[in-house]
Structures are given as structure tokens and as C-alpha cells.
Design an enzyme around this catalytic site. Structure first.
Site, PDB file in Angstrom:
ATOM      1  N   GLU A 257       0.862  -1.176   0.000  1.00  0.00           N
ATOM      2  CA  GLU A 257       0.000   0.000   0.000  1.00  0.00           C
ATOM      3  C   GLU A 257       0.900   1.227   0.000  1.00  0.00           C
ATOM      4  O   GLU A 257       1.631   1.471   0.960  1.00  0.00           O
ATOM      5  CB  GLU A 257      -0.906   0.028   1.226  1.00  0.00           C
ATOM      6  CG  GLU A 257      -1.839   1.228   1.252  1.00  0.00           C
ATOM      7  CD  GLU A 257      -2.493   1.430   2.598  1.00  0.00           C
ATOM      8  OE1 GLU A 257      -2.577   2.591   3.048  1.00  0.00           O
ATOM      9  OE2 GLU A 257      -2.899   0.426   3.214  1.00  0.00           O
ATOM     10  N   CYS A 296      -3.729   7.595   4.640  1.00  0.00           N
ATOM     11  CA  CYS A 296      -3.501   7.177   3.261  1.00  0.00           C
ATOM     12  C   CYS A 296      -4.763   7.299   2.431  1.00  0.00           C
ATOM     13  O   CYS A 296      -4.703   7.337   1.204  1.00  0.00           O
ATOM     14  CB  CYS A 296      -2.978   5.754   3.223  1.00  0.00           C
ATOM     15  SG  CYS A 296      -3.992   4.578   4.150  1.00  0.00           S
TER      16      CYS A 296
END
Length: 520
Positions: A257, A296
Site C-alpha cells: 500500500e 492514506c
């Protein structure tokens, strides 16, 4: 001398032999603790986790491992107040932001405990029905999934020291795979304390959960073909991981990620006073300020019809003007600090680059901090940028500033707006706002190609939707392209990463015997 946090590897607590890295309060600058992993026998640590921890976990059924998750959640819940104090001191978060991390991690563990209990006494998972390979069904094929016989290495990010561990560990431990976590150094204190509390409670078998605080040097070198690695962080570090021999030559399964320039999109056909426009403005402000924009999944680009550009700029700016920034211990503060002065400097540098291509629509930097010294505190005020040239301003689609910064972008028509959304080159999440169900469904389908999650907000769910940036264990977390190509959570889909799939080809009687012990 500040306390040196211990690592837990090879079934025992061990301190590093070096001076360690000093963790400081990002608001007050006070020394907190030190972390160090110098001198650890990493080969022995990984071998112990594989051989001892993995064997013990695989001996349990899914339901039995689910009970372990429930017990972990109970222990963590009982120590919740201590975690809140550590988060405030080490991450500079206000209470509501701490809840996203700490309570979010506990909630995720509880969900996987419930889902795992439903899998029952089996030790394997069935994948589909048997299919015939020969006439009259005398020889068939059936697929099963079994736990990988290796270690799950987590290299985690600084912004979620609690949730970042448990959202991954829940699926790994339920699958029967031992975990070694390397938390980000800057905020490792909370992760270490949670792991310590769980290990001291004696819930898990030895080797099932290990923690290495400090440098990640040498960790990837220990990976073997049946291990898996999950990384959350920058695209540059992700590229280094992908090029490591363990991944490139030995096909160690990896989940990445990385950077994500997420967006929010208001569909055409709404006036400046519409509920859809108000919902977008409210969510943009929330995503810019929760955890000081250090998520994020936070909104980085705001896509609106050209005619509403000025109206939305004013609406968002008016709400940002009400955000008080400073010491999270002060009840009047709405937004705390970034996790360190290093991150503060990084945000300011990124903001400076974006300012070369945009104009400032709201500048919180003009406001004073509450109960905090700007020369010491890593507090960044929210800044809303804008540009009338979304096609020519490539940097706003390419660079993520990991703080309370977003850019407002106008589009000509829906096709143009969707095209701008896709210019993120792969993102974790996009949220879309409107009240036309068919138009929203069509837009969501279009955006699904480059977004791991599409969050659709209508007036009907104004008070019930879970939020653009909130990662729920029931839904996929991950995204294609720039976002890393990873896949986490999504209910029991998360277990796929920690299992190996195999086709068993045999007579019906053998597959029947197999089904009786592996059906879930």
C-alpha cells in the site's frame, strides 16, 4: 536516560545493543522512549516464528483461532486509556483521532473473531465445488486453501500504530500464520505496548506474535518462499521492497500500500446551496483535518463543476477557518500535530512544490497555534489550494502531501471530471456526491477501474455513511497502480493472502472424505 523499549523475538523479550532512536513528543518536544534492534538474531527470530509459532497456530481450528482474536480484543479494550495517553504523547493526536486508530484496531479484531467463529472446527477452506475430469465422474478436481507455512512480516506506517497492526494481524492469525511486525520508528511506542500487553496476557502460543522496533535492516533478507510481506508506506520504499531478491527471485508474496492521491467528486446538476454540495464540503474538511490529514485514504483532490468552483472554495474555507490547531491536551483544540518535525518539514516542502502550480484558497498558516510553540510543535495548519487549469497542473495529480492539504479542481462536464479522477493513476478511494441514483451508479462503475473503493454519498445516507477515509473491515482496502496494487480486509477475503490454493484431483470417495474435514 529514557527507557529503551524491548523487542520480542524468538519467544523472549530482548533489547538492542545500540544507542537506539529517540522518540519525542511532537508537540512539546519532550523525550519519550528509545527503540533499537541492533544485534538481534533475525534468522533465529524468523525460524522460531515459522517452526514454533506457525505449527502451534495451524494445530488450531479457525474457530479456536477466532477465540484468540476475541481474547486479544478484550485485553486491548481493558487497557484502552493507556493507549490513548501514549497516542497523545507520541502521535500528537486529539482524542477523536486516537479513537480512529485504537478503537478501529479493536473493532477490526472483534469483527474477524466473529467471522472466524462461523468457520467452525475446520483447518482448511474449500474453494468451490468439485468438477469432473473424466467420464461418469470417476475422477474429479476440487480446490482447497491451506495456511501458508511461513511468516507474515508487516512493515507498517507511522500514521496508524494500532490499527495498522491489528487490521493485518487479525487476518493473519485467524489464517494460522505467525506475525512479525516492524512498526514505523516514529510511533513505535503504541505498537510495542499493545504487543507487550497481549504477550504478557499469555493469549497466543509462543512465536505467534513478534515485534522488532528500530531499523528494518536485514528483515527482508530473512524471507523465504512460503513467507509473506505486507508493507504500508512510500512508493520509493515499496519499489525497494519489490526489487529485493526475496520478492523478485523467490516469489515471496507481497502486499503493498503506497502513495494515493485520492479524490472527491461532486456530480453535475447541483446548485451551490444543494445538500450534495454541502455534503462534499463537510467531508473534505473532515478528511483534511482528521489525524491532521495523515491518512492514506484522505482526500487530496476535490473535483467540482466549473460553475461551483468559487462557491465550494468559500464553503470549504469557511469551515476550515473554524478548525483550531495546537496541543491535543487542550480541550479547545480540534486538530493536533503531525507525528514529528521531520514530517512537518516534509509537508511544508510538498506544499511549497504544489504552490508553484496552484493558488491558496484558504491559508490556515496565518493563524496562531493553541497552547503550542510553533518553533517546537509539529503542528501544520490546514491549507486549501486551487487551480483553474486541472489538465495542465500535472503535479496535483501526481504528488501526495501527507498532511492537511487538498486542491480544488474544476471540471467542464462529467466525462472531464471522471478523466481527472483517473489521473490519480490508481487510488485507494474516491468519494462521489449527488442525488441521481443512476448517474451515481454509472460513475461508480467507471471509477472502480482505478479505485479500490468507491464511496457514494447521497442525502439518504448523509448521517449514516461511514466516511470517505474510514477503512471498514467489511470492505476492501487497497488500490491499483500508484496505490500499490495491494488488497487487505474485505471480510474473509483478507484470508486469501495468507493461504495457498491447491487443486486436489482424486476419486469422489477421497474428495468426500476431504470435504468432511475441510468444508467451511
Amino acid at each position: 536516560m529514557t527507557e529503551l523499549l524491548a523487542n520480542h523475538v524468538a519467544g523472549r523479550w530482548q533489547t538492542g545493543s545500540g544507542p537506539g532512536s529517540l522518540l519525542r513528543d511532537p508537540v512539546l518536544g519532550a523525550e519519550l522512549v528509545r527503540v533499537d534492534a541492533t544485534g538481534l538474531d533475525l534468522a533465529a527470530a524468523f525460524a522460531f516464528a515459522r517452526d514454533t509459532g506457525g505449527k502451534a497456530l495451524r494445530a488450531l481450528s479457525y474457530a479456536e483461532r477466532a477465540r484468540l482474536l476475541a481474547d486479544i480484543a478484550t485485553v486491548l479494550q481493558s487497557r484502552r486509556d493507556a493507549y490513548y495517553e501514549i497516542s497523545t504523547a507520541n502521535s500528537g493526536t486529539v482524542r477523536n483521532d486516537t479513537a480512529v486508530d485504537v478503537d478501529g484496531g479493536i473493532y477490526t479484531l472483534s469483527q474477524y473473531a466473529r467471522w472466524g467463529a462461523a468457520l467452525g472446527a475446520t483447518r482448511h477452506l474449500s474453494d468451490g465445488e468439485a468438477v469432473a475430469l473424466a467420464k461418469d465422474g470417476v475422477f474429479l478436481s476440487r480446490h482447497i486453501q491451506v495456511p501458508t507455512r511461513g511468516v507474515a512480516l508487516f512493515i507498517n506506517a507511522f500514521n496508524f500504530p494500532a490499527w495498522g497492526l491489528w487490521e493485518k494481524a487479525a487476518a493473519a492469525l485467524l489464517s494460522g500464520v505467525p506475525v512479525i511486525v516492524k512498526p514505523a520508528t516514529a510511533t513505535a511506542w503504541l505498537t510495542q505496548r499493545m504487543v507487550k500487553d497481549v504477550i504478557d496476557a499469555g493469549i497466543l502460543p509462543p512465536g505467534a506474535l513478534s515485534i522488532v522496533c528500530g531499523s528494518a535492516a536485514g528483515l527482508l533478507d530473512q524471507l523465504q518462499p512460503m513467507d509473506v510481506v505486507s508493507f504500508t508506506g512510500s512508493a520509493d520504499t515499496a519499489a525497494t521492497i519489490r526489487s529485493h531478491a526475496a520478492i523478485s527471485r523467490h516469489s515471496v508474496r507481497s502486499n503493498i500500500e503506497a502513495d494515493s492521491v485520492n479524490c472527491a467528486l461532486l456530480l453535475p446538476g447541483h446548485g451551490p446551496d444543494s445538500e450534495a454540495a454541502a455534503l462534499l464540503a463537510r467531508e473534505v474538511v473532515r478528511e483534511m483535518t482528521v489525524k491532521s490529514g495523515q491518512k492514506c485514504t484522505a482526500i487530496r483532490r476535490v473535483l467540482v463543476p466549473q460553475a461551483l468552483y468559487d462557491n465550494l472554495a468559500q464553503a470549504i474555507s469557511a469551515q476550515l477557518a473554524k478548525i483550531s490547531v495546537g496541543n491535543p491536551r487542550n480541550d479547545a483544540v480540534r486538530m493536533g500535530s503531525l507525528v514529528s518535525r521531520e514530517q512537518y518539514d516534509s509537508v511544508q516542502q510538498g506544499l511549497g512544490r504544489l504552490l508553484e502550480h496552484t493558488t491558496v484558497l484558504h491559508d490556515g498558516r496565518r493563524n496562531a497555534l493553541l497552547d503550542a510553540d510553533p518553533a517546537i510543535a509539529a503542528c501544520a495548519q490546514p491549507v486549501l489550494l486551487g487551480t483553474q487549469d486541472p489538465d495542465g497542473s500535472a503535479l496535483v495529480h501526481d504528488m501526495e502531501v501527507f498532511g492537511p492539504v487538498a486542491t480544488l479542481l474544476p471540471y467542464r462536464d462529467l466525462a472531464h471530471g471522471l478523466a481527472l479522477a483517473h489521473r490519480g493513476q490508481g487510488s485507494l478511494v474516491c468519494s462521489i456526491y449527488g442525488d441521481d441514483d443512476k448517474a451515481l451508479a454509472a460513475a461508480a462503475t467507471d471509477l472502480a477501474a482505478s479505485h479500490g473503493r468507491v464511496h457514494v454519498v447521497t442525502p439518504a445516507v448523509a448521517k449514516l455513511h461511514t466516511g470517505h477515509g474510514n477503512v471498514m473491515p467489511q470492505s476492501l482496502h487497497g488500490g491499483p497502480g500508484r496505490a500499490g496494487g495491494g488488497s487487505e480486509l474485505g471480510g474473509l477475503r483478507a484470508l486469501d493472502f495468507y493461504h495457498r490454493k491447491s487443486a486436489i484431483q482424486a476419486a469422489p470417495q477421497v474428495l468426500q472424505a476431504l470435504a468432511e474435514t475441510t468444508e467451511a
